[in-house]
Design an enzyme around this catalytic site. Sequence first.
Site, short mmCIF file in Angstrom:
data_model
loop_
_atom_site.label_atom_id
_atom_site.label_comp_id
_atom_site.label_asym_id
_atom_site.label_seq_id
_atom_site.Cartn_x
_atom_site.Cartn_y
_atom_site.Cartn_z
CG ASN A 92 -1.90 -1.16 1.16
OD1 ASN A 92 -2.10 -1.74 0.09
ND2 ASN A 92 -2.49 -1.51 2.29
CG ASP A 94 -2.91 3.32 2.56
OD1 ASP A 94 -1.99 3.03 3.34
OD2 ASP A 94 -3.86 2.57 2.34
CG HIS A 109 3.94 -1.56 -4.86
ND1 HIS A 109 2.79 -2.31 -4.88
CD2 HIS A 109 4.93 -2.40 -5.25
CE1 HIS A 109 3.08 -3.55 -5.25
NE2 HIS A 109 4.37 -3.63 -5.47
CB CYS A 136 12.90 19.37 -8.43
SG CYS A 136 14.45 18.91 -7.64
CB CYS A 138 17.10 20.73 -10.37
SG CYS A 138 15.92 19.50 -10.98
N GLY A 175 -5.07 -9.21 3.16
CA GLY A 175 -5.73 -8.36 2.16
C GLY A 175 -4.98 -8.17 0.87
CB THR A 176 -2.19 -9.08 -0.82
OG1 THR A 176 -1.64 -9.13 -2.13
CG2 THR A 176 -1.62 -10.19 0.03
CG ASN A 201 -8.26 -12.12 1.02
OD1 ASN A 201 -9.44 -11.83 0.83
ND2 ASN A 201 -7.29 -11.81 0.18
N PRO A 202 -11.09 -12.26 3.32
CG PRO A 202 -12.52 -10.42 3.07
CD PRO A 202 -11.09 -10.79 3.30
P1 NAD Z 1 -6.01 -6.19 -4.70
O1 NAD Z 1 -6.97 -5.04 -4.85
O2 NAD Z 1 -5.54 -6.90 -5.91
O3 NAD Z 1 -6.68 -7.27 -3.74
C1 NAD Z 1 -7.28 -6.89 -2.52
C2 NAD Z 1 -7.50 -8.14 -1.70
O4 NAD Z 1 -7.98 -7.75 -0.43
C3 NAD Z 1 -8.52 -9.10 -2.29
O5 NAD Z 1 -7.99 -10.44 -2.28
C4 NAD Z 1 -9.71 -9.00 -1.34
O6 NAD Z 1 -10.42 -10.23 -1.19
C5 NAD Z 1 -9.02 -8.61 -0.04
N1 NAD Z 1 -9.87 -7.86 0.89
C6 NAD Z 1 -10.89 -7.02 0.60
N2 NAD Z 1 -11.41 -6.50 1.73
C7 NAD Z 1 -10.67 -7.01 2.75
C8 NAD Z 1 -10.72 -6.85 4.18
N3 NAD Z 1 -11.61 -6.06 4.75
N4 NAD Z 1 -9.82 -7.53 4.94
C9 NAD Z 1 -8.90 -8.34 4.36
N5 NAD Z 1 -8.82 -8.54 3.02
C10 NAD Z 1 -9.69 -7.88 2.23
O7 NAD Z 1 -4.79 -5.65 -3.82
P2 NAD Z 1 -3.21 -6.00 -3.79
O8 NAD Z 1 -3.03 -7.48 -3.79
O9 NAD Z 1 -2.65 -5.19 -2.69
O10 NAD Z 1 -2.64 -5.47 -5.16
C11 NAD Z 1 -3.03 -4.19 -5.59
C12 NAD Z 1 -1.91 -3.21 -5.94
O11 NAD Z 1 -2.47 -1.89 -5.97
C13 NAD Z 1 -0.81 -3.15 -4.96
O12 NAD Z 1 0.33 -3.15 -5.71
C14 NAD Z 1 -0.96 -1.80 -4.23
O13 NAD Z 1 0.26 -1.10 -4.29
C15 NAD Z 1 -1.90 -0.99 -5.06
N6 NAD Z 1 -3.00 -0.36 -4.27
C16 NAD Z 1 -2.77 0.23 -3.06
C17 NAD Z 1 -3.82 0.80 -2.35
C18 NAD Z 1 -3.54 1.47 -1.03
O14 NAD Z 1 -2.48 2.07 -0.85
N7 NAD Z 1 -4.47 1.38 -0.07
C19 NAD Z 1 -5.11 0.75 -2.84
C20 NAD Z 1 -5.32 0.14 -4.08
C21 NAD Z 1 -4.25 -0.40 -4.78
#
Ligand code: NAD
Length: 229
Positions: A92, A94, A109, A136, A138, A175-176, A201-202
């Site tokens: 993430n 954020d 990332h 910047c 520069c 959550g990935t 992960n749900p």
């Molecule tokens: P993804 O969006 O591909 O997958 C999200 C996963 O989270 C899913 O498998 C889903 O089932 C699960 N999920 C949803 N709600 C949940 C909860 N309440 N608790 C636990 N799990 C939950 O995300 P990813 O695998 O992180 O890949 C996305 C890419 O996008 C990453 O590279 C990331 O850098 C970027 N991204 C970041 C943010 C952020 O900073 N918050 C937001 C969106 C995308």
Amino acid sequence: MKTIDPSSYQNIVFFTGAGMSAESGVPTYRGKGGIWRQYDYEEYACQSAFERNPEKVLNFHDLRRRAVLDCHPHEGHQVIARMPSATVITQNIDGMHQRAGSRNVIELHGSLWRLRCDHCGTRKEDIGREYETLHCSCGRWLRPDITWFGDMLDESVTIRAMKLIASSDLFISIGTSGTVWPAAGYPALACDSGAFCIEINPEPSGATSFDLVIRNSASVALPELFRMK
Ligand code: NAD
């Protein structure tokens, strides 16, 4: 439900993706409400878009920053932050783990809260509601220090992350979806290295064979798993 006593482990790694921030209100990547269903990444999140129209790309990231500032870390983030010696390796951008109080955070990332100049190499924290400056010293445009579509990851960051994962004894993936590489390979690395591996992960992610799978959301599962005294 099984509970974990963190004091029984030496090297704990939390590995988080967009689902970790979903309950804070930050949209995930894929699925319902995912940001790239709304916006075309070729217009807003790749190097060529930035070269074509830097201001448009920076304005888009400014909007994302403001949206994230209106969200707040949830109980799951707080549970992780209460383990100061644990490492958080996050996909993430954020900054939500840091806002909850985690200090050991590796951002694979990059971050919405940092800008960089690819001309002179300057990197600059910028944490307000709006960018302090878009240029910047520069004279060039600063770009968000995040991994856009088509960008390479910072190798020094991935090497550090992989070393920590390979030496972890407890690895919790939260959550990935396991679709963005090389991060998608990290759970398998942890399991192969002998860590006790947990997935929160749900939805099924199709990732590696975990020792424990918790089909629940991060804000519910983490406080239940680490019932801390
Ligand atoms: P993804 O969006 O591909 O997958 C999200 C996963 O989270 C899913 O498998 C889903 O089932 C699960 N999920 C949803 N709600 C949940 C909860 N309440 N608790 C636990 N799990 C939950 O995300 P990813 O695998 O992180 O890949 C996305 C890419 O996008 C990453 O590279 C990331 O850098 C970027 N991204 C970041 C943010 C952020 O900073 N918050 C937001 C969106 C995308």
